[in-house]
Design a protein around this motif. Sequence first.
Motif, PDB file in Angstrom:
ATOM      1  N   ARG A   1       1.045  -1.109  -0.442  1.00  0.00           N
ATOM      2  CA  ARG A   1      -0.323   0.363  -0.058  1.00  0.00           C
ATOM      3  C   ARG A   1       0.725   1.348   0.128  1.00  0.00           C
ATOM      4  O   ARG A   1       0.761   2.441  -0.925  1.00  0.00           O
ATOM      5  N   MET A   2       2.128   1.305   0.856  1.00  0.00           N
ATOM      6  CA  MET A   2       3.037   2.255   0.971  1.00  0.00           C
ATOM      7  C   MET A   2       3.632   2.665  -0.638  1.00  0.00           C
ATOM      8  O   MET A   2       4.065   3.349  -1.088  1.00  0.00           O
TER       9      MET A   2
ATOM     10  N   PHE B   1       8.895   4.027   6.567  1.00  0.00           N
ATOM     11  CA  PHE B   1       9.058   4.592   5.681  1.00  0.00           C
ATOM     12  C   PHE B   1       7.746   5.534   5.000  1.00  0.00           C
ATOM     13  O   PHE B   1       7.491   5.798   4.480  1.00  0.00           O
ATOM     14  N   GLU B   2       6.924   4.461   6.641  1.00  0.00           N
ATOM     15  CA  GLU B   2       5.484   5.228   6.128  1.00  0.00           C
ATOM     16  C   GLU B   2       5.471   6.009   6.741  1.00  0.00           C
ATOM     17  O   GLU B   2       6.037   6.720   7.522  1.00  0.00           O
TER      18      GLU B   2
ATOM     19  N   GLU C   1      -5.735   9.857   3.414  1.00  0.00           N
ATOM     20  CA  GLU C   1      -5.335   8.809   2.328  1.00  0.00           C
ATOM     21  C   GLU C   1      -4.389   7.678   3.154  1.00  0.00           C
ATOM     22  O   GLU C   1      -4.476   6.381   2.983  1.00  0.00           O
ATOM     23  N   PHE C   2      -3.906   7.868   4.446  1.00  0.00           N
ATOM     24  CA  PHE C   2      -3.187   7.365   5.021  1.00  0.00           C
ATOM     25  C   PHE C   2      -3.827   5.904   5.686  1.00  0.00           C
ATOM     26  O   PHE C   2      -4.378   5.906   6.360  1.00  0.00           O
ATOM     27  N   ARG C   3      -3.215   5.008   6.548  1.00  0.00           N
ATOM     28  CA  ARG C   3      -3.600   3.977   7.010  1.00  0.00           C
ATOM     29  C   ARG C   3      -3.510   4.950   8.939  1.00  0.00           C
ATOM     30  O   ARG C   3      -2.558   5.068   9.058  1.00  0.00           O
TER      31      ARG C   3
ATOM     32  N   ARG D   1       6.585  13.119  -0.978  1.00  0.00           N
ATOM     33  CA  ARG D   1       5.615  12.626  -1.690  1.00  0.00           C
ATOM     34  C   ARG D   1       4.253  12.923  -0.178  1.00  0.00           C
ATOM     35  O   ARG D   1       3.602  13.325  -0.884  1.00  0.00           O
ATOM     36  N   PHE D   2       4.447  12.058   0.687  1.00  0.00           N
ATOM     37  CA  PHE D   2       3.105  13.152   1.766  1.00  0.00           C
ATOM     38  C   PHE D   2       3.038  13.545   2.038  1.00  0.00           C
ATOM     39  O   PHE D   2       2.011  13.974   2.501  1.00  0.00           O
TER      40      PHE D   2
ATOM     41  N   ARG E   1       9.571  -3.903  13.326  1.00  0.00           N
ATOM     42  CA  ARG E   1       9.052  -5.044  12.489  1.00  0.00           C
ATOM     43  C   ARG E   1       9.509  -5.838  11.361  1.00  0.00           C
ATOM     44  O   ARG E   1       9.583  -6.767  11.232  1.00  0.00           O
TER      45      ARG E   1
ATOM     46  N   HIS F   1      12.194  10.882  -0.762  1.00  0.00           N
ATOM     47  CA  HIS F   1      11.654  10.467  -1.182  1.00  0.00           C
ATOM     48  C   HIS F   1       9.709  10.569  -0.535  1.00  0.00           C
ATOM     49  O   HIS F   1       8.727  11.065  -0.747  1.00  0.00           O
ATOM     50  N   ALA F   2       9.613   9.701   0.448  1.00  0.00           N
ATOM     51  CA  ALA F   2       8.576   9.403   1.078  1.00  0.00           C
ATOM     52  C   ALA F   2       8.235  11.075   1.637  1.00  0.00           C
ATOM     53  O   ALA F   2       7.328  11.361   1.748  1.00  0.00           O
TER      54      ALA F   2
ATOM     55  N   LEU G   1       0.511   4.352  -1.952  1.00  0.00           N
ATOM     56  CA  LEU G   1       1.023   6.028  -2.188  1.00  0.00           C
ATOM     57  C   LEU G   1       1.987   6.263  -2.906  1.00  0.00           C
ATOM     58  O   LEU G   1       2.074   7.743  -2.938  1.00  0.00           O
ATOM     59  N   LEU G   2       3.628   5.767  -2.564  1.00  0.00           N
ATOM     60  CA  LEU G   2       4.074   6.604  -3.257  1.00  0.00           C
ATOM     61  C   LEU G   2       5.239   6.666  -4.430  1.00  0.00           C
ATOM     62  O   LEU G   2       5.895   7.374  -4.888  1.00  0.00           O
TER      63      LEU G   2
END
Lengths: 88, 321
Positions: free
Chosen positions: A68-69, B222-223, B6-8, B45-46, B251, B41-42, A72-73
């Motif tokens: 999912r990430m 990266f989230e 849009e995110f979890r 982008r976010f 994790r 990048h994240a 999104l990216l």
Amino acid sequence: MCLAIPGKIVEILPGEYLSAIVEVVGVRRRVELGLIEDEHPAPGDWVLIHVGFAMSKISEQDAIDQMRMLALLGEDDAAMEEVRGYSQ
Amino acid sequence: MKFVDEFRDPEMIRKAAEEIRRLANPARQYRLMEVCGGHTHAIYRFGLKDVLPANVELIHGPGCPVCVLPMGRIDDGLSMAGRSDVILTAFGDMMRVPGTQGSPLQHKAQGRDVRIVYSPMDALKVARANPDKHVVFFAIGFETTAPSTALTVMRARAQGIRNFSVFCNHVTIVPAIRAILDSPDMRLDGFVGPGHVSTVIGCRPYEWIASDAGKPIVVSGFEPLDILQGIVMLLRQLERGEARVENQYGRAVPWVGNRAALTAMAEVFELRPYFEWRGMGFISQSALRIKDSYGDWDAEPASTSPACASPIRRRRSAARC
């Protein structure tokens, strides 16, 4: 190549070196397991893949979140191009 | 916070953003470096910069292996493709990166045999399929990628594949962080530590950043929530006046790293005395080269003389070297 791709081990391949058929969103390719030998990978396990090598075992939920990430990216197409590019 | 919904776990994101605002002392400016290009990048982008208060600044680090590669190394790799009996293989990310004589893609357009591979093991497969050619793999990447190259070189030796070699440009992240901390004009308060590199090296190599340099570092995923939680953990340490290594990305990142990966790297590679980073200059002990015991699979002939630094030069004047 910078973000790892999640995949599910479908079949451990016979041979001198540990490798497997791994499925990523319906695409099946050969992935090397030599870097996670200590984690005793088995069919059904989820792994993070980087340049054709499984880097670590992860949970199914982490695999779903990672995909999912990538979407999104905006990296999901590049990730699938990489997976399709691995030899079969 | 344009993308937050849009995110979890949007609620968790809002809570993390609130916690960052609560922790950030308005009288203070925070300069935090995200080391890894994947994080950079994240963050873009976010739109995570929009989530942070103005006094919490993210500084982009050196963690993109393509961006830090100097033009000279690209030229050296491409010079190998100039030989008619050589197939140069490289990751797709490398294809458009310019050297002084053009990019790998431009060399391919000129008729050189330059091929994209997605795994070093596939470069070895190209060698197996083309026994009358020599296949060079243009290896780039941090510790995330270096173990895969190492296993491929070990496989080449075990299987006696002699028409394969690696042009090694693997770099290591910790000396780059040290160089940044040593630079007098760079003031930083802490680091968002790299995610995938740390799956290999673990968290222990960062301990000196806390103990010697007195800066907190939090290895993060990266989230969006991972990055924001990493920033929360950094700000909490700074509020308490602490400097520790913490792992937000447990994790995927074991504290001790990946033993098999580290073993493969130690088997095949050794540290170069120094290596040039684009935009950062020469950094001592910041890159890997292939050990002499695997020298037959090294595209650069073994030599420690700086006068012989370029494989082109070496090829042309091997006697003088």
